[in-house]
Each structure stands twice: as C-alpha cells, then as structure tokens.
Design an enzyme around this catalytic site. Structure first.
Site, PDB file in Angstrom:
ATOM      1  N   ASP A  23       0.841  -1.198   0.000  1.00 59.31           N
ATOM      2  CA  ASP A  23       0.000   0.000   0.000  1.00 59.31           C
ATOM      3  C   ASP A  23       0.879   1.254   0.000  1.00 59.31           C
ATOM      4  O   ASP A  23       1.986   1.241   0.543  1.00 59.31           O
ATOM      5  CB  ASP A  23      -0.899  -0.034   1.248  1.00 59.31           C
ATOM      6  CG  ASP A  23      -2.090   0.888   1.107  1.00 59.31           C
ATOM      7  OD1 ASP A  23      -2.277   1.470   0.018  1.00 59.31           O
ATOM      8  OD2 ASP A  23      -2.835   1.037   2.090  1.00 59.31           O
ATOM      9  N   HIS A  40       2.737   3.529  -9.015  1.00 60.66           N
ATOM     10  CA  HIS A  40       2.529   2.100  -9.300  1.00 60.66           C
ATOM     11  C   HIS A  40       3.746   1.504 -10.023  1.00 60.66           C
ATOM     12  O   HIS A  40       4.124   0.367  -9.752  1.00 60.66           O
ATOM     13  CB  HIS A  40       1.253   1.905 -10.117  1.00 60.66           C
ATOM     14  CG  HIS A  40      -0.003   2.241  -9.362  1.00 60.66           C
ATOM     15  ND1 HIS A  40      -0.229   1.816  -8.068  1.00 60.66           N
ATOM     16  CD2 HIS A  40      -1.097   2.974  -9.703  1.00 60.66           C
ATOM     17  CE1 HIS A  40      -1.408   2.263  -7.653  1.00 60.66           C
ATOM     18  NE2 HIS A  40      -1.951   2.976  -8.615  1.00 60.66           N
ATOM     19  N   TRP A  72     -11.455  -2.607  -8.821  1.00 61.53           N
ATOM     20  CA  TRP A  72     -12.166  -2.233 -10.061  1.00 61.53           C
ATOM     21  C   TRP A  72     -12.906  -0.913  -9.871  1.00 61.53           C
ATOM     22  O   TRP A  72     -13.271  -0.260 -10.843  1.00 61.53           O
ATOM     23  CB  TRP A  72     -13.173  -3.317 -10.458  1.00 61.53           C
ATOM     24  CG  TRP A  72     -12.550  -4.639 -10.793  1.00 61.53           C
ATOM     25  CD1 TRP A  72     -12.578  -5.768 -10.025  1.00 61.53           C
ATOM     26  CD2 TRP A  72     -11.803  -4.984 -11.975  1.00 61.53           C
ATOM     27  NE1 TRP A  72     -11.898  -6.792 -10.653  1.00 61.53           N
ATOM     28  CE2 TRP A  72     -11.422  -6.339 -11.851  1.00 61.53           C
ATOM     29  CE3 TRP A  72     -11.424  -4.287 -13.124  1.00 61.53           C
ATOM     30  CZ2 TRP A  72     -10.683  -6.997 -12.823  1.00 61.53           C
ATOM     31  CZ3 TRP A  72     -10.689  -4.957 -14.101  1.00 61.53           C
ATOM     32  CH2 TRP A  72     -10.324  -6.288 -13.940  1.00 61.53           C
ATOM     33  N   LEU A 134      12.220 -19.427  -4.992  1.00 64.34           N
ATOM     34  CA  LEU A 134      11.110 -18.755  -4.308  1.00 64.34           C
ATOM     35  C   LEU A 134       9.770 -19.107  -4.957  1.00 64.34           C
ATOM     36  O   LEU A 134       9.641 -19.103  -6.174  1.00 64.34           O
ATOM     37  CB  LEU A 134      11.320 -17.235  -4.401  1.00 64.34           C
ATOM     38  CG  LEU A 134      10.232 -16.376  -3.743  1.00 64.34           C
ATOM     39  CD1 LEU A 134      10.350 -16.423  -2.219  1.00 64.34           C
ATOM     40  CD2 LEU A 134      10.321 -14.926  -4.222  1.00 64.34           C
TER      41      LEU A 134
HETATM   42  C1  FPP Z   1      -1.839   0.393  -3.251  1.00 61.20           C
HETATM   43  O1  FPP Z   1      -1.390   1.695  -3.427  1.00 61.20           O
HETATM   44  C2  FPP Z   1      -1.380  -0.479  -4.280  1.00 61.20           C
HETATM   45  C3  FPP Z   1      -2.165  -1.085  -5.214  1.00 61.20           C
HETATM   46  C4  FPP Z   1      -3.618  -0.907  -5.312  1.00 61.20           C
HETATM   47  C5  FPP Z   1      -1.640  -1.984  -6.226  1.00 61.20           C
HETATM   48  C6  FPP Z   1      -0.331  -2.622  -5.965  1.00 61.20           C
HETATM   49  C7  FPP Z   1       0.346  -2.738  -7.258  1.00 61.20           C
HETATM   50  C8  FPP Z   1       1.673  -2.647  -7.475  1.00 61.20           C
HETATM   51  C9  FPP Z   1       2.661  -2.564  -6.415  1.00 61.20           C
HETATM   52  C10 FPP Z   1       2.226  -2.641  -8.857  1.00 61.20           C
HETATM   53  C11 FPP Z   1       1.946  -3.795  -9.709  1.00 61.20           C
HETATM   54  C12 FPP Z   1       2.095  -5.129  -9.072  1.00 61.20           C
HETATM   55  C13 FPP Z   1       2.879  -6.121  -9.509  1.00 61.20           C
HETATM   56  C14 FPP Z   1       2.852  -7.471  -8.889  1.00 61.20           C
HETATM   57  C15 FPP Z   1       3.805  -5.924 -10.623  1.00 61.20           C
HETATM   58  P1  FPP Z   1      -2.469   2.846  -3.465  1.00 61.20           P
HETATM   59  O2  FPP Z   1      -2.701   3.217  -4.875  1.00 61.20           O
HETATM   60  O3  FPP Z   1      -3.705   2.415  -2.742  1.00 61.20           O
HETATM   61  O4  FPP Z   1      -1.722   3.965  -2.690  1.00 61.20           O
HETATM   62  P2  FPP Z   1      -2.373   5.107  -1.795  1.00 61.20           P
HETATM   63  O5  FPP Z   1      -3.147   4.420  -0.702  1.00 61.20           O
HETATM   64  O6  FPP Z   1      -1.193   5.856  -1.284  1.00 61.20           O
HETATM   65  O7  FPP Z   1      -3.246   5.920  -2.692  1.00 61.20           O
END
Ligand code: FPP
Length: 242
Positions: A23, A40, A72, A134
C-alpha cells in the site's frame, strides 16, 4: 545514527511464508508531485527487488496483493494503468523466473481479466511450475471473501457429483478448496503505509499469522525494511491459541 542492517543474524527464525499488502503507491507519487501511475511503476520495481531479497534471506513463499476485487472501483484510467503494469510484469517475469529459478503463481478470480493477460499468466505459471526457488504468488482480482464463495461453489458441485458429503467437511478440506490449497498459511503478513487492516487479504489463511504494520510507503520498502519486519516477528510468541 545507527546504520540500517542489510543482513539478518544467523540465530533468527525466518518465516517460511510472508504475505504483503503493498500500500502507499499513490501517496509516494503525490509526495513527489508525480502522477499515481508513477507510484505504481515504482511499486512494481519494488516487487521485483523484494522477491530477490526475500529469497536471499531464506523466505520460501512470498505472496503479494497486486489487485483486489475492490480495485475495479478505481477510476478506469488507473485500472488500465495497473493492468498494463501487470501485463509488462508477467512478460518480464518469465525471463526472471528462468534466471532465478522462481516459481510464479496467481491467486484470485482471473476470469475477469483480459484474455492476453490470462494467457501470459498461464504461460508463466506453467513454464515456472517445476522451479525450486522462491514460490512467488501474485493475488490478482483477489478477495478473501470471493475466494471463500468460489470454494463453497466448488464444494457444492462436488457434493452434487457425490465426490464429497457434509460429514467430510473439515478445516483441511476447506483449505484444500481455496486458491492457496498447496501453500502453507502465511507466518507473517506485512502491510505498508500505515493502514491497520487486512482489506480482505487471505482472511482464512491468516487466522494465526503475525501482523506487521509499517508507515513506510510500498515503493520505499526494501531489504532493510524486510529485515526489520523479520526481527519484529522474532520477538513474537506464537502460541496458536495454546
Ligand atoms: C496500493 O497503493 C497499491 C495497489 C492498489 C496496487 C499494488 C500494485 C503494485 C505494487 C504494482 C503492480 C504489481 C505487480 C505485482 C507488478 P495505493 O494506490 O492504494 O496507494 P495510496 O493508498 O497511497 O493511494
């Protein structure tokens, strides 16, 4: 200031399975006046690095929450960015899994994903299935409650064909119907960026997991932070209700 550690001392107990709620990508980008997509992308690079770090520390299973059934609801453009990143990731990962002997799997309901992404996932999971490094699992369109709903449907289908009866149901049998059927439960669940909740991530499997929360934003999470989490885990007394 004391230097942050990059290795664990040998007497430390290593969790066999670590699961991570990644997160804070959005906040990481905001702090830098960058678009969320940059957060991201940075988060995706962190995923690659942390796989290597986890294996070098002796972790056998690493599971990450990449896209939840609730994600989504994000703006269409952000969902598209995440899907594109995952597409790229799956393609690169094939090469990396060969190089690192890493086994890659996906949990979640992938039927809702685009066909090309489903094909990449199939190829990657198939090609890496015999690897002995892994065991890396990506939770994609995953929701713990949705996983349980899908498991109950499968159980009822098997009951209809006489494969199972109500008397056969046990915790182990239910575990066997989940997406994680052939993995141990996570010993340690980590959530970055300061939120203190599980957000529908592995609710059945984490019943006895140790839960570690850190304020570090996911793109900044590195080997030193993983070591800190493992050191914290070593201070826990796991009694499993006993
Ligand atoms: C939360 O950050 C993260 C996600 C919803 C997606 C996690 C995805 C990745 C780390 C990248 C792609 C994954 C892989 C396996 C290659 P947020 O957007 O909720 O952050 P915020 O809470 O600060 O807004």
């Amino acid at each position: 200031m004391a230097k942050k550690k990059t290795e664990l001392s040998e007497d430390k107990k290593i969790p066999e399975h670590v699961a991570i709620i990644m997160d804070g990508n959005g906040r990481w980008a905001k702090k830098r006046f960058l678009p969320r997509s940059a957060g991201h992308s940075a988060g995706s690079r962190t995923v690659e690095q942390i796989c290597d770090d986890a294996w070098s520390l002796g972790i056998k299973y690493l599971t990450v929450y990449a896209f939840s059934t609730e994600n989504w609801k994000r703006p269409e453009s952000e969902v598209a960015t995440l899907m594109d990143l995952l597409r790229k990731y799956m393609k690169n990962c094939l090469e990396r899994s060969r190089k690192n002997n890493m086994r890659v799997r996906v949990i979640g309901d992938i039927t809702r994903l685009d066909e090309d992404l489903r094909e990449s996932i199939k190829e990657l999971t198939h090609e890496s299935s015999a690897n002995t490094g892994l065991c890396f699992t990506v939770a994609l369109n995953y929701g713990g409650r949705d996983e349980i709903v899908r498991a109950v449907r499968k159980i009822l289908e098997d009951r209809d064909t006489g494969k199972i009866t109500a008397a056969d149901i046990s915790e182990d049998v239910i575990s066997g119907y989940l997406d994680t059927s052939d993995m141990p439960d996570p010993d340690l669940v980590i959530r970055t960026s300061g939120e203190i909740r599980l957000s529908n991530f592995l609710p059945w499997q984490s019943a006895y997991s140790e839960l570690y929360f850190t304020d570090v934003l996911w793109p900044d999470f590195d080997k030193k932070e993983l070591i800190k989490a493992i050191e914290w885990y070593n201070g826990r007394d796991r009694r499993y209700g006993g």
